[in-house]
Design a protein around this motif. Structure first.
Motif, PDB file in Angstrom:
ATOM      1  N   PHE A   4      42.792  37.567  35.111  1.00 45.00           N
ATOM      2  CA  PHE A   4      42.001  36.630  34.309  1.00 45.00           C
ATOM      3  C   PHE A   4      41.888  37.037  32.836  1.00 45.00           C
ATOM      4  O   PHE A   4      40.946  36.617  32.157  1.00 45.00           O
ATOM      5  N   SER A   5      42.830  37.797  32.324  1.00 42.42           N
ATOM      6  CA  SER A   5      42.743  38.236  30.918  1.00 42.42           C
ATOM      7  C   SER A   5      42.714  37.058  29.952  1.00 42.42           C
ATOM      8  O   SER A   5      42.173  37.165  28.840  1.00 42.42           O
ATOM      9  N   ASP A  58      37.220  26.992  37.526  1.00 42.04           N
ATOM     10  CA  ASP A  58      38.100  28.017  36.971  1.00 42.04           C
ATOM     11  C   ASP A  58      37.328  29.281  36.626  1.00 42.04           C
ATOM     12  O   ASP A  58      37.816  30.394  36.807  1.00 42.04           O
ATOM     13  N   PHE A  59      36.096  29.096  36.108  1.00 40.85           N
ATOM     14  CA  PHE A  59      35.372  30.233  35.558  1.00 40.85           C
ATOM     15  C   PHE A  59      33.886  29.891  35.508  1.00 40.85           C
ATOM     16  O   PHE A  59      33.471  28.964  34.817  1.00 40.85           O
ATOM     17  N   LEU A  60      33.091  30.643  36.269  1.00 38.42           N
ATOM     18  CA  LEU A  60      31.629  30.510  36.278  1.00 38.42           C
ATOM     19  C   LEU A  60      31.051  31.684  35.498  1.00 38.42           C
ATOM     20  O   LEU A  60      31.266  32.843  35.849  1.00 38.42           O
ATOM     21  N   ILE A  72      31.905  35.773  36.012  1.00 34.28           N
ATOM     22  CA  ILE A  72      31.526  36.867  35.120  1.00 34.28           C
ATOM     23  C   ILE A  72      30.049  36.747  34.812  1.00 34.28           C
ATOM     24  O   ILE A  72      29.560  35.681  34.446  1.00 34.28           O
ATOM     25  N   GLY A  73      29.342  37.863  34.964  1.00 31.79           N
ATOM     26  CA  GLY A  73      27.952  37.940  34.557  1.00 31.79           C
ATOM     27  C   GLY A  73      27.810  38.966  33.458  1.00 31.79           C
ATOM     28  O   GLY A  73      28.402  40.039  33.529  1.00 31.79           O
ATOM     29  N   PHE A  74      27.038  38.619  32.417  1.00 29.45           N
ATOM     30  CA  PHE A  74      26.812  39.623  31.381  1.00 29.45           C
ATOM     31  C   PHE A  74      25.373  39.596  30.903  1.00 29.45           C
ATOM     32  O   PHE A  74      24.651  38.616  31.056  1.00 29.45           O
ATOM     33  N   ASP A  75      24.980  40.721  30.318  1.00 30.13           N
ATOM     34  CA  ASP A  75      23.635  40.890  29.815  1.00 30.13           C
ATOM     35  C   ASP A  75      23.687  41.960  28.731  1.00 30.13           C
ATOM     36  O   ASP A  75      24.671  42.715  28.653  1.00 30.13           O
ATOM     37  N   THR A 126      34.134  26.667  33.235  1.00 31.33           N
ATOM     38  CA  THR A 126      33.790  25.425  33.928  1.00 31.33           C
ATOM     39  C   THR A 126      32.284  25.188  33.889  1.00 31.33           C
ATOM     40  O   THR A 126      31.825  24.062  33.669  1.00 31.33           O
ATOM     41  N   THR A 127      31.515  26.256  34.120  1.00 32.87           N
ATOM     42  CA  THR A 127      30.056  26.172  34.148  1.00 32.87           C
ATOM     43  C   THR A 127      29.459  27.418  33.496  1.00 32.87           C
ATOM     44  O   THR A 127      29.933  28.527  33.735  1.00 32.87           O
TER      45      THR A 127
END
Length: 282
Positions: A16-17, A96-98, A121-124, A159-160
């Motif tokens: 997923f790069s 495709d990408f949450l 992907i989750g980020f903080d 996507t979301t």
């Protein structure tokens, strides 16, 4: 044998790069061994826990390990199950990408992603939160430390976007979302955790409104659907009551005497009051 976290994360980057862009020069990135690298030579290495660090400076946050671990236990206990069920019904069947912006310790994304295809992907900005998230088993999910005002993700890639109890940066959200992509934002209502507010806060601070947050979203995006969730959650035992106290920033405003008094005389249920909004950018 279980795959090492760094190995699973490296496989994620290889696959997923194309979802990433360099947060420094905004150029595309490619996977190189256990790293992401852009053509200008900016490189971001995976940690041993399989997480990525995209910040170019430390950001101090009060969201520490104890607070976020307590929040995770409460999420997994069912405190927000009606919210999770509602959001699941709004997520597209094809994704495709949450992206979870301000994911904390990752429990919301982990539960919501179980039926979602594609990348998650989750980020903080909280390093303790991301380290807790990296301990959760999850399929095709990557955890990162990043800044929501400078998202390290490609234009029109998501996507979301999930934005649950977290700050927003609508210009960046609009850039990263696909043309038909949507934002799902959760805003606390005026009665959210009202039992704690009444016990911890002075009278002049008990009442509050998130109307300005709602109005800003109305100004920036088109509201596709909105639902008000209001219910009470029964607290099962002392441990759960303690977690409820620790998981909220409301505790920061309470004295030790107030906390001791509340633990000695706990209440039996807590009010959850939320606005859940799905929006699309112009």
């Amino acid at each position: 044998m279980a795959v090492k976290k760094i190995t699973a994360a490296a496989e994620f980057l290889n696959k997923f790069s194309h979802l990433f862009r360099c947060p420094i020069c905004h150029e595309p990135m490619t996977a190189v061994f256990n790293s992401l690298r852009c053509a200008s030579g900016h490189e971001f290495d995976l940690s041993k826990k399989g997480t990525l660090y995209f910040l170019n400076h430390q950001i101090k946050t009060e969201y520490g390990t104890d607070m976020l671990a307590a929040r995770g236990r409460m999420i997994r206990s069912g405190l927000f199950q009606p919210l999770i069920t509602l959001i699941q019904s709004w997520l597209p069947q094809q994704s495709d990408f949450l992206l979870d912006v301000g994911c904390g310790e990752g429990s919301f994304l982990t539960q919501l992603a179980t039926q979602q295809p594609g990348a998650k992907i989750g980020f903080d900005i909280s390093k303790p939160g991301i380290y807790l998230a990296s301990n959760r088993p999850s399929d095709q999910t990557l955890w990162a430390i990043a800044d929501l005002t400078n998202l390290p993700f490609a234009d029109q890639s998501a996507t979301t976007i999930l934005n649950i109890f977290s700050p927003s940066h609508y210009q960046e959200f609009a850039r990263v979302l696909q043309p038909d992509g949507t934002l799902i934002k959760v805003i606390p209502g005026s009665q959210y955790l009202q039992e704690l507010r009444h016990r911890f806060l002075p009278d002049e601070k008990i009442a509050y409104s998130n109307h300005p947050v709602q109005q800003r979203l109305n100004d920036e995006a088109t509201i596709l659907q909105q639902q008000h969730l209001h219910y009470t959650y029964p607290l099962k035992d002392t441990n759960q009551f303690t977690d409820l106290m620790v998981m909220s920033p409301l505790e920061w405003q309470a004295s030790n005497d107030q906390k001791a008094e509340l633990l000695a005389h706990p209440f039996a249920e807590i009010t959850i009051d939320l606005e859940v909004i799905q929006a699309k950018f112009h």
